[in-house]
Structure formats: structure tokens, C-alpha cells
Design an enzyme around this catalytic site. Sequence first.
Site, PDB file in Angstrom:
ATOM      1  CB  CYS A 175      40.555  41.371  35.239  1.00 53.77           C
ATOM      2  SG  CYS A 175      38.830  41.897  35.193  1.00 53.77           S
ATOM      3  CB  THR A 176      42.607  45.940  36.289  1.00 53.01           C
ATOM      4  OG1 THR A 176      43.775  45.318  35.785  1.00 53.01           O
ATOM      5  CG2 THR A 176      42.978  47.237  36.986  1.00 53.01           C
TER       6      THR A 176
END
Length: 293
Positions: A175-176
Site C-alpha cells: 500500500c502507499t
Amino acid sequence: MFTVAALYHFAPLPDPDARREGLLALCQAQGVRGTLILAQEGINGTVAGSRDGIAAVLAHVRAWPGFEALEWKESAAEAMPFGRMKVRLKPEIVTMGQPQVDPVARVGRHVAPADWNAVISDPDTVVIDTRNDYEIAIGSFRGAIDPGTRSFREFPDWWADNAGRFAGKRVAMFCTGGIRCEKSTSFLVGQGVTEVVHLQGGILKYLEEVPEGESLWDGACFVFDRRVSLTHGLRPGGHILCHACRRPLAPEDTARPEYEEGVRCHLCADEYTEADRDRFRDRQRQAERGELI
């Protein structure tokens, strides 16, 4: 240049409301802007300011019991990427809606950015992007599965519908910045997945540390501030935001006939009523007059 710090930490915070005012006052005194979320499970958010201001805020949070090991990802911005400072109280610092998930007690194994390419190139590994569809649309790792979710809360249902496809495989997730993977890998461990790993520090750390010539990342990474997207070396990715639907747009998307600044883009042209459009136009006129913070 402004220092931007993306941070999260899972640790018991029994009375987040008692921490809110002091944290907000410190950020405002230091000229720091952005959003921080407090919940009984910890802290999450992104803030920007001078290097000294960011250092003061981080030192303040790390002084809380259980938050000494708080880590963060740094990048830079030429202009302040946030309009104001907000400290919000929520039930979760990232909303999954699964109260049994506890990233402090159990989580998947972290994989350093330098080792990530080898993991996701393994044919016996399933690579899952845990972000939302509009984020994935502008960039992801090659070969990664897009669950097509519009919010993180939808991920458990997606997994229930698709888990059988991945039986016997190692699952690698990203994810980010890492926070959604802390919860999603904890969820998968609880579902009986025997080998689940995730990218330490998230996409942002990978883009910072892995040379572009060796990268398996394609496109840009969506970020939740005025920069909109970043690419290798944490350079601006060139995207803008549609202020109607909040989706990222490439510069060439503004030349499409559906585009009207602040009002619509080709992605949301059919999603709002004319009353909504009139409201968006009023907001855009206010923004052009400098009346919005």
C-alpha cells in the site's frame, strides 16, 4: 522547501481525546499543517512544515507511552501541500471495520524495499494491491492484482470471495505507506493464511530507495495532499485532482471535453446531478476569488 512526514503507529491510546488539543496546539504553533487521526489503536496521518516544526511534532508524539518506536516517511514539497491543520478522532486510524484485527498482536512479515523485487517475481507468490481503485488506476507494481475496491472497508468481502484462488500461495501485499498492509496482513493471518508478507514502508519507501532502473513499479503513486502523485525518487508525478470526485487526473485529461475545472472530469461526468454541478461551480468561483481555505 517543506518537509512532508507520512506517519502511523499502532499502540494503545486509551484516551485519544485527551491528546488531541495539545497535539493540535503544538502543530499550529510550529506552522505545521495536514491531518492526523487519533484512535484507541494509535495514530495515522501526514503533515508538512519546516524541518524543525516536523521534528517538534514527531518528538511530541514519540514521548507518549508506547509510541517511542514511531517511524515516518519523509519527502519534500516546494509549496505547502495542505491548507490547514486537523487532528481528528476516529474509531480506527485506518478503517477496515474488523474489530478482531490487531496489528500489534499479529501481522505479516515485513519485506525491505531492496528485497521486494525478488519476492514479487516469484511465480508462487500472489501480489495484491490493497489500495482503492482510483489510486491503482495511476500506478502499481507489475502483475499485481487489483481488488477493485472503492474503500478499504470492502477488502474483507473481496478476500472472502477470492480466497480460494490463492490457496497454497504466498501472499505479498503493499500500500502507499504501509498502514493498510498492517491491517490487511493481520486479517489474512487471522483467516489462516500461512505465509503473508508486505512491503516495509510501503510504495513511498520503495520509490525512495530502489533505483528507477531496477524498479518494478509502473506509473505514479497517489498521495493524499496537493501534490496528488509521486514517482521514483519521490518526484512529483504530474497529476492533478478532480475537485468534484477527488480522483487523480493526468495533465492530458484536462483537454477532454467532459472536463470542467472544479466541476467534473471524464471519470465522474455521469455521477452527479445538475444541482451538484451548480454547487461545485459556486465552490470553484469561491476558490478562484481566494475565499476558500
